[in-house]
Design an enzyme around this catalytic site. Structure first.
Site, PDB file in Angstrom:
ATOM      1  N   SER A 102      -8.340   8.717  -0.324  1.00  0.00           N
ATOM      2  CA  SER A 102      -7.574   8.844   0.906  1.00  0.00           C
ATOM      3  C   SER A 102      -6.821   7.551   1.128  1.00  0.00           C
ATOM      4  CB  SER A 102      -8.509   9.105   2.083  1.00  0.00           C
ATOM      5  OG  SER A 102      -9.157   7.899   2.426  1.00  0.00           O
ATOM      6  N   LYS A 103      -6.084   7.543   2.234  1.00  0.00           N
ATOM      7  CA  LYS A 103      -5.289   6.360   2.534  1.00  0.00           C
ATOM      8  C   LYS A 103      -6.161   5.147   2.805  1.00  0.00           C
ATOM      9  CE  LYS A 103      -1.218   8.930   3.707  1.00  0.00           C
ATOM     10  NZ  LYS A 103      -0.624   9.893   4.600  1.00  0.00           N
ATOM     11  N   ARG A 104      -7.453   5.386   2.939  1.00  0.00           N
ATOM     12  CA  ARG A 104      -8.362   4.248   3.149  1.00  0.00           C
ATOM     13  C   ARG A 104      -8.602   3.452   1.872  1.00  0.00           C
ATOM     14  NH1 ARG A 104     -10.525   8.205   6.235  1.00  0.00           N
ATOM     15  NH2 ARG A 104     -11.896   8.831   4.559  1.00  0.00           N
ATOM     16  N   SER A 115       2.941  12.913   5.260  1.00  0.00           N
ATOM     17  CA  SER A 115       2.812  12.342   6.602  1.00  0.00           C
ATOM     18  C   SER A 115       2.915  10.824   6.498  1.00  0.00           C
ATOM     19  CB  SER A 115       1.450  12.694   7.199  1.00  0.00           C
ATOM     20  OG  SER A 115       1.324  14.078   7.307  1.00  0.00           O
TER      21      SER A 115
END
Ligand code: GLU
Ligand code: ZN
Length: 314
Positions: free
Chosen positions: A252-254, A12
């Protein structure tokens, strides 16, 4: 029958890829290349609010930088396109109508607060199980609610246990009605749900092998149920371990310090692939290696099942 393995990356574009995405991507790629199969890159940009074209371009560039290529898909084309979910709405609508014609879909008018208040015990992933409030609404009740609310659309699930024979995790079973409940196929804003889109796309792109993060294992029974309703062939699944931060949280993308932007500054592609391959059980120790050099010896039997805490990088 064509026995060629067809695998895919399905990222994504909602941010830069992180180490966990790379880990799944490397394993998906090695598995396909070992089998002499074909790799597809599909961009899962269903959610217009979270996804951006620049992230899609970036992730294609990041995959190539790592030495992971694909034979069909985004930026490459091929016979089963388009390869971007935002351009595949007609495909999802067609499947939706097939299910609707079978009487399997109904509108759900519940607000989030109503759903939570009515929900059955929470699932293992913390999501509420839908209580089925709108399952039995009659036409008059629907018309009444329709005046002020736009519905999401759910598919009815049977009271049945679904079994996944995962290539890595082994057998996983889920009582669909109890642990999941009737689930959403189209959101109230008209966006088709991931569960439907991923099944339509993998079927249309003739994907025979799905390699992805273990966090999606609990979605797999839902997807298998949709495959069955549509009469499509179910692919094999390999759910790979997640990479965890030292405090046990999922990467995560964080975690900006572990996204591809930061990683490309700190490592060469070979160093990074070596590290991932070590975690994937394919190297005795982390040492620089090109992805292509791992193909010949790649073996699922050496890939660990358990999530792995990533130390020494943060
Ligand atoms: N697009 C999903 C993600 O980025 C992956 C979906 C899948 O592999 O089925 O997490
Ligand atoms: Zn409802």
């Amino acid at each position: 029958m064509d026995k060629t393995v067809r695998g895919r990356f399905a990222p994504s574009p909602s941010g830069r890829m992180h180490l966990g995405n790379l880990f799944s991507a490397l394993l998906a790629w090695l598995s396909v290349r070992r089998a002499g199969g074909r790799m597809v890159l599909r961009i899962e940009d269903l959610d217009p609010e979270r996804c951006r074209e620049e992230y899609a371009r970036q992730l294609a560039d990041d995959l190539r930088w790592l030495g992971l290529d694909w034979d069909e898909g985004y930026e490459v084309g091929g016979p089963h396109g388009p390869y971007r979910q935002s351009e595949r709405t007609a495909c999802y609508a067609a499947a939706f109508h097939v299910l609707e014609a079978q009487g399997l879909i109904y509108p759900c008018y519940c607000t989030r607060a109503e759903r939570l208040a009515a929900s059955a015990p929470h699932r293992s992933d913390g999501q509420a199980v839908y209580a089925g409030t709108c399952r039995t609404l009659n036409e008059a009740e629907r018309a009444q609610l329709e005046r002020t609310r736009r519905p999401a659309w759910r598919v009815r699930v049977p009271d049945e246990v679904i079994t996944v024979d995962d290539g890595l995790q082994g057998r996983y079973t889920q009582p669909l009605a109890r642990d999941c409940g009737d689930f959403i196929l189209r959101r109230s804003d008209g966006v088709y749900a991931y569960q439907l889109a991923v099944v339509c796309d993998d079927a249309a792109m003739q994907v025979s092998q799905v390699v992805r993060g273990r966090d999606l294992l609990d979605s797999t029974p839902r997807q298998m149920y949709l495959y069955r309703l549509m009469g499509w062939k179910i692919p094999e699944f390999y759910h790979v371990p997640l990479l965890l931060a030292p405090d046990g949280r999922r990467l995560s993308k964080r975690e900006k310090d572990l996204d591809m932007g930061a990683l490309r500054q700190r490592f060469t592609p070979e160093e990074l692939v070596g590290l991932l391959a070590f975690w994937a059980g394919q190297l005795e120790r982390p040492e620089p290696v090109a992805a292509a050099e791992l193909v010949r010896e790649f073996d699922w039997a050496r890939v660990p099942r358990e999530d792995r805490v990533v130390t020494g990088l943060l």
